[in-house]
Design a protein around this motif. Structure first.
Motif, PDB file in Angstrom:
ATOM      1  N   GLU A  36      -9.264 -46.953  17.859  1.00  0.00           N
ATOM      2  CA  GLU A  36      -9.879 -48.407  18.183  1.00  0.00           C
ATOM      3  C   GLU A  36      -8.786 -49.384  18.292  1.00  0.00           C
ATOM      4  O   GLU A  36      -7.690 -49.446  17.627  1.00  0.00           O
ATOM      5  CB  GLU A  36     -10.577 -48.649  16.934  1.00  0.00           C
ATOM      6  CG  GLU A  36     -11.507 -49.818  16.765  1.00  0.00           C
ATOM      7  CD  GLU A  36     -12.336 -49.757  15.392  1.00  0.00           C
ATOM      8  OE1 GLU A  36     -11.892 -50.868  14.600  1.00  0.00           O
ATOM      9  OE2 GLU A  36     -12.791 -48.997  15.187  1.00  0.00           O
ATOM     10  N   ALA A  37      -8.881 -50.394  19.398  1.00  0.00           N
ATOM     11  CA  ALA A  37      -8.167 -51.366  19.267  1.00  0.00           C
ATOM     12  C   ALA A  37      -8.317 -52.565  18.497  1.00  0.00           C
ATOM     13  O   ALA A  37      -8.837 -53.419  19.129  1.00  0.00           O
ATOM     14  CB  ALA A  37      -7.944 -51.760  21.159  1.00  0.00           C
ATOM     15  N   ASN A  38      -7.606 -52.660  17.333  1.00  0.00           N
ATOM     16  CA  ASN A  38      -8.067 -53.739  16.529  1.00  0.00           C
ATOM     17  C   ASN A  38      -6.623 -54.392  15.831  1.00  0.00           C
ATOM     18  O   ASN A  38      -6.843 -55.153  15.190  1.00  0.00           O
ATOM     19  CB  ASN A  38      -8.788 -53.256  15.376  1.00  0.00           C
ATOM     20  CG  ASN A  38      -8.238 -52.217  14.571  1.00  0.00           C
ATOM     21  OD1 ASN A  38      -7.135 -51.770  15.039  1.00  0.00           O
ATOM     22  ND2 ASN A  38      -8.856 -51.585  13.521  1.00  0.00           N
ATOM     23  N   GLY A  39      -5.627 -53.817  16.735  1.00  0.00           N
ATOM     24  CA  GLY A  39      -4.431 -54.885  16.305  1.00  0.00           C
ATOM     25  C   GLY A  39      -3.559 -54.202  15.031  1.00  0.00           C
ATOM     26  O   GLY A  39      -2.675 -54.817  14.524  1.00  0.00           O
ATOM     27  N   ILE A  40      -4.184 -53.324  14.366  1.00  0.00           N
ATOM     28  CA  ILE A  40      -3.618 -52.758  13.065  1.00  0.00           C
ATOM     29  C   ILE A  40      -2.894 -51.576  13.632  1.00  0.00           C
ATOM     30  O   ILE A  40      -3.160 -50.686  14.410  1.00  0.00           O
ATOM     31  CB  ILE A  40      -4.646 -52.169  12.174  1.00  0.00           C
ATOM     32  CG1 ILE A  40      -5.534 -53.194  11.761  1.00  0.00           C
ATOM     33  CG2 ILE A  40      -3.822 -51.365  11.090  1.00  0.00           C
ATOM     34  CD1 ILE A  40      -6.679 -52.665  10.761  1.00  0.00           C
ATOM     35  N   HIS A  87       0.014 -46.403  11.708  1.00  0.00           N
ATOM     36  CA  HIS A  87       0.338 -45.737  10.528  1.00  0.00           C
ATOM     37  C   HIS A  87      -0.369 -46.290   9.372  1.00  0.00           C
ATOM     38  O   HIS A  87      -0.295 -46.023   8.064  1.00  0.00           O
ATOM     39  CB  HIS A  87       1.838 -45.899  10.234  1.00  0.00           C
ATOM     40  CG  HIS A  87       2.445 -47.157  10.314  1.00  0.00           C
ATOM     41  ND1 HIS A  87       2.927 -47.542  11.624  1.00  0.00           N
ATOM     42  CD2 HIS A  87       2.854 -47.863   9.260  1.00  0.00           C
ATOM     43  CE1 HIS A  87       3.364 -49.016  11.038  1.00  0.00           C
ATOM     44  NE2 HIS A  87       3.076 -49.131   9.952  1.00  0.00           N
ATOM     45  N   LEU A  88      -1.139 -47.421   9.497  1.00  0.00           N
ATOM     46  CA  LEU A  88      -1.932 -48.098   8.649  1.00  0.00           C
ATOM     47  C   LEU A  88      -3.359 -47.898   8.545  1.00  0.00           C
ATOM     48  O   LEU A  88      -4.187 -48.654   8.051  1.00  0.00           O
ATOM     49  CB  LEU A  88      -1.646 -49.777   8.388  1.00  0.00           C
ATOM     50  CG  LEU A  88      -0.120 -49.904   8.006  1.00  0.00           C
ATOM     51  CD1 LEU A  88       0.333 -51.487   7.992  1.00  0.00           C
ATOM     52  CD2 LEU A  88       0.308 -49.300   6.761  1.00  0.00           C
ATOM     53  N   LYS A  89      -3.843 -47.317   9.794  1.00  0.00           N
ATOM     54  CA  LYS A  89      -5.513 -47.479  10.009  1.00  0.00           C
ATOM     55  C   LYS A  89      -5.954 -46.326   8.997  1.00  0.00           C
ATOM     56  O   LYS A  89      -7.231 -46.607   9.290  1.00  0.00           O
ATOM     57  CB  LYS A  89      -5.647 -46.761  11.637  1.00  0.00           C
ATOM     58  CG  LYS A  89      -5.144 -47.977  12.663  1.00  0.00           C
ATOM     59  CD  LYS A  89      -5.679 -47.536  13.799  1.00  0.00           C
ATOM     60  CE  LYS A  89      -5.424 -48.690  14.920  1.00  0.00           C
ATOM     61  NZ  LYS A  89      -6.072 -48.349  16.436  1.00  0.00           N
ATOM     62  N   GLY A  90      -5.296 -45.467   8.394  1.00  0.00           N
ATOM     63  CA  GLY A  90      -5.934 -44.713   7.239  1.00  0.00           C
ATOM     64  C   GLY A  90      -6.760 -45.393   6.353  1.00  0.00           C
ATOM     65  O   GLY A  90      -7.402 -44.692   5.551  1.00  0.00           O
TER      66      GLY A  90
END
Length: 83
Positions: free
Chosen positions: A37-41, A44-47
């Motif tokens: 997903e392209a949400n700017g996060i 390594h923090l998307k979990g």
């Protein structure tokens, strides 16, 4: 000693597949959607919160470790005078 070897041999012959297996859900497509997903996060923090805590703890330990190493190097380079 030989008795222990025979016991180990008997245990190793038992079939592991005789136990009831749990069916696990396939979570891979959900994880792929989450991480692509392209949400700017950053990836390594998307979990979630666990990843953020692990990242901050790692960075904190790294900074503290680097500061301690510098402190020890300065302490070794500038020894105290003995009277």
């Amino acid at each position: 000693m030989f008795r222990h070897f025979l016991t180990l041999q008997q245990v190793s012959r038992r079939q592991i597949s005789s136990t009831v297996r749990r069916q696990l859900d396939n979570n891979v497509p959900d994880k792929q959607k989450l991480f692509q997903e392209a949400n700017g996060i950053p990836v390594h923090l998307k979990g979630g919160v666990g990843d953020a805590v692990l990242y901050r703890a790692t960075m904190g330990l790294t900074v503290l470790g680097a500061a301690y190493v510098i402190y020890e190097l300065v302490k070794a380079a500038l020894p105290q005078k003995k009277d």
